[in-house]
Motif scaffolding. Structure first.
Motif, PDB file in Angstrom:
ATOM      1  N   ASP A  42       0.701  -1.074  -0.051  1.00 38.03           N
ATOM      2  CA  ASP A  42      -0.083  -0.039   0.106  1.00 38.03           C
ATOM      3  C   ASP A  42       0.780   1.434   0.142  1.00 38.03           C
ATOM      4  N   THR A  43       1.902   1.421  -0.547  1.00 34.90           N
ATOM      5  CA  THR A  43       3.002   2.222  -1.010  1.00 34.90           C
ATOM      6  C   THR A  43       2.787   2.703  -2.307  1.00 34.90           C
ATOM      7  N   LYS A  44       2.226   4.083  -2.263  1.00 33.58           N
ATOM      8  CA  LYS A  44       2.159   4.916  -3.549  1.00 33.58           C
ATOM      9  C   LYS A  44       3.293   5.798  -3.773  1.00 33.58           C
ATOM     10  N   LYS A  45       3.878   5.729  -4.829  1.00 36.37           N
ATOM     11  CA  LYS A  45       4.840   6.550  -5.425  1.00 36.37           C
ATOM     12  C   LYS A  45       4.577   7.178  -6.654  1.00 36.37           C
ATOM     13  N   VAL A  46       4.600   8.573  -6.518  1.00 33.22           N
ATOM     14  CA  VAL A  46       4.318   9.361  -7.781  1.00 33.22           C
ATOM     15  C   VAL A  46       5.453  10.492  -8.060  1.00 33.22           C
ATOM     16  N   LEU A  47       5.685  10.390  -9.373  1.00 35.70           N
ATOM     17  CA  LEU A  47       6.789  11.474  -9.669  1.00 35.70           C
ATOM     18  C   LEU A  47       6.247  12.526 -10.262  1.00 35.70           C
ATOM     19  N   TRP A  48       6.450  13.739  -9.875  1.00 32.43           N
ATOM     20  CA  TRP A  48       5.951  15.011 -10.436  1.00 32.43           C
ATOM     21  C   TRP A  48       7.083  15.868 -11.184  1.00 32.43           C
ATOM     22  N   ARG A  49       6.860  16.253 -12.250  1.00 30.51           N
ATOM     23  CA  ARG A  49       7.761  17.189 -13.100  1.00 30.51           C
ATOM     24  C   ARG A  49       7.387  18.585 -12.739  1.00 30.51           C
ATOM     25  N   HIS A  50       8.320  19.508 -12.551  1.00 29.92           N
ATOM     26  CA  HIS A  50       7.824  20.864 -12.368  1.00 29.92           C
ATOM     27  C   HIS A  50       8.768  21.534 -13.527  1.00 29.92           C
ATOM     28  N   ARG A  51       8.409  22.861 -13.639  1.00 31.26           N
ATOM     29  CA  ARG A  51       8.934  23.639 -14.536  1.00 31.26           C
ATOM     30  C   ARG A  51       8.631  25.060 -14.214  1.00 31.26           C
ATOM     31  N   VAL A  94      10.083  15.604  -8.346  1.00 30.28           N
ATOM     32  CA  VAL A  94       9.716  15.368  -6.930  1.00 30.28           C
ATOM     33  C   VAL A  94       9.102  14.316  -6.757  1.00 30.28           C
ATOM     34  N   LEU A  95       9.707  13.194  -6.285  1.00 32.20           N
ATOM     35  CA  LEU A  95       9.201  11.872  -5.909  1.00 32.20           C
ATOM     36  C   LEU A  95       8.375  11.982  -4.504  1.00 32.20           C
ATOM     37  N   GLU A  96       6.971  11.620  -4.891  1.00 31.07           N
ATOM     38  CA  GLU A  96       6.100  11.601  -3.518  1.00 31.07           C
ATOM     39  C   GLU A  96       6.028   9.921  -3.018  1.00 31.07           C
ATOM     40  N   ILE A  97       6.227   9.831  -1.790  1.00 28.53           N
ATOM     41  CA  ILE A  97       5.937   8.395  -1.507  1.00 28.53           C
ATOM     42  C   ILE A  97       4.833   8.610  -0.145  1.00 28.53           C
ATOM     43  N   GLU A  98       3.713   7.735  -0.595  1.00 32.66           N
ATOM     44  CA  GLU A  98       2.629   7.743   0.519  1.00 32.66           C
ATOM     45  C   GLU A  98       2.258   6.485   0.835  1.00 32.66           C
ATOM     46  N   THR A  99       2.168   6.373   2.263  1.00 32.78           N
ATOM     47  CA  THR A  99       1.941   5.045   2.984  1.00 32.78           C
ATOM     48  C   THR A  99       0.682   5.358   3.976  1.00 32.78           C
ATOM     49  N   ILE A 137      13.307  15.666  -3.781  1.00 30.72           N
ATOM     50  CA  ILE A 137      13.682  16.141  -5.068  1.00 30.72           C
ATOM     51  C   ILE A 137      14.668  15.188  -5.730  1.00 30.72           C
ATOM     52  N   THR A 138      14.336  14.676  -6.741  1.00 28.18           N
ATOM     53  CA  THR A 138      15.327  13.735  -7.354  1.00 28.18           C
ATOM     54  C   THR A 138      16.246  14.116  -8.416  1.00 28.18           C
ATOM     55  N   ASP A 139      15.878  15.075  -9.075  1.00 25.33           N
ATOM     56  CA  ASP A 139      16.670  15.616 -10.133  1.00 25.33           C
ATOM     57  C   ASP A 139      16.396  17.200 -10.347  1.00 25.33           C
ATOM     58  N   LEU A 140      17.556  18.131 -10.416  1.00 26.95           N
ATOM     59  CA  LEU A 140      17.205  19.454 -10.514  1.00 26.95           C
ATOM     60  C   LEU A 140      18.353  20.219 -11.647  1.00 26.95           C
ATOM     61  N   ARG A 160      23.360  19.088  -5.220  1.00 25.28           N
ATOM     62  CA  ARG A 160      22.984  18.808  -4.066  1.00 25.28           C
ATOM     63  C   ARG A 160      21.411  18.706  -4.263  1.00 25.28           C
ATOM     64  N   ARG A 161      20.717  19.116  -5.400  1.00 25.43           N
ATOM     65  CA  ARG A 161      19.390  19.301  -5.442  1.00 25.43           C
ATOM     66  C   ARG A 161      18.823  19.739  -4.508  1.00 25.43           C
ATOM     67  N   ASP A 162      19.270  21.074  -4.047  1.00 22.70           N
ATOM     68  CA  ASP A 162      18.782  21.954  -2.728  1.00 22.70           C
ATOM     69  C   ASP A 162      18.098  23.233  -3.554  1.00 22.70           C
TER      70      ASP A 162
END
Length: 286
Positions: free
Chosen positions: A96-105, A121-126, A134-137, A159-161
């Motif tokens: 029951d873990t949902k992973k959603v990857l969002w791409r922002h610009r 941005v990788l969202e992990i919901e349990t 943040i997985t990439d910048l 650093r993806r900061d």
């Protein structure tokens, strides 16, 4: 025959509807009047929904004013922003873990510096919690003559900061504006002694001696950003004097001038130290 009759009547109804639409297009005033009557009917027949619409409009106005206030406060102006879900990288596991990857610009500017950002941005919901990382910048900044910003942007990408990026850029622009205003102030105060080869936007200020031609001091004022994103000014003094003056300087005053200037900065601060230095070279000290 019954089916043919029904089809015929359906076609006649469609023709009649099309004719009505044509008449409305030929008489736009009638159409507008009908729309206004419908609007009046809506507002009178459903007051609760109308109040909800008014509240929404008020909230949007309030949010707009807050955005304007934050833009003035921080100096950031966001012009474009988009967000989309990466369907190919969205998944649900057996736990029951949902992973959603969002791409922002987004793109915008902070005073004279414009930027474009793309990040994931990788969202992990349990069942217990929801987290994101943040997985990439990717950062593009213009203009590119600010070498300090180019190096800093590379570190922020690595650093993806995002927080460090916005915070440091804000303080960099503040320091840049302070340097420009300070140079402009001294140029207006000492027009015969202070010179800029590239205008007040330059990072170098030249101080010419009114008493001794050929004697010149150069203030090099750079804005540095350290590994942690801290922004601070760095001022150095360079001397340009005739060779004969160096030979006669038995006390090594000219040689030790850069070190003495740094000590003066620590005691008086930037503006007072620069003012003292310029007054030494001004005609008033004859």
């Amino acid at each position: 025959m019954d089916s043919e009759t029904r089809q015929l009547r359906a076609l006649e109804a469609e023709v009649a509807a099309l004719q009505r639409e044509c008449r409305m297009l030929q008489n736009p005033g009638e159409k507008a009047s009908g729309a206004w009557k419908s609007f009046q009917k809506f507002s009178q027949s459903d007051p609760e929904e109308w109040e909800s619409l008014q509240d929404l409009r008020s909230q949007l106005g309030h949010l707009k004013s807050e955005v304007t206030f934050l833009s003035k406060l921080t100096g950031f102006n966001i012009r474009n922003y988009s967000k989309r879900e990466d369907i190919a990288n969205t998944e649900e596991t057996e736990n029951d873990t949902k992973k959603v990857l969002w791409r922002h610009r987004l793109s915008g500017n902070c005073n004279m510096v414009t930027f474009q950002l793309e990040f994931e941005v990788l969202e992990i919901e349990t069942e217990e919690k929801k987290s994101s990382v943040i997985t990439d910048l990717s950062i593009i900044m213009e203009p590119t003559e600010y070498s300090e910003l180019s190096e800093f942007a590379s570190r922020a990408e690595e650093r993806r900061d995002l927080l460090m990026f916005f915070r440091s850029l804000h303080f960099f622009v503040e320091c840049y504006e302070y340097r420009e205003n300070t140079f402009k102030h001294f140029k207006e105060k000492y027009p015969d002694n202070v010179h800029f080869s590239e205008g007040t936007c330059s990072h170098c200020m030249e101080i010419h001696s009114a008493r001794q031609p050929g004697f010149e001091l150069v203030i090099v004022w750079k804005i540095q950003i350290d590994e942690e994103g801290k922004v601070f000014p760095k001022l150095d003094l360079l001397t340009k004097v005739p060779e004969r003056a160096l030979e006669l300087d038995k006390n090594r005053v000219i040689e030790t001038a850069p070190l003495s200037f740094r000590s003066l900065l620590g005691v008086l601060g930037i503006e007072a130290a620069l003012d003292s230095l310029i007054r030494l070279f001004s005609a008033d000290n004859n």
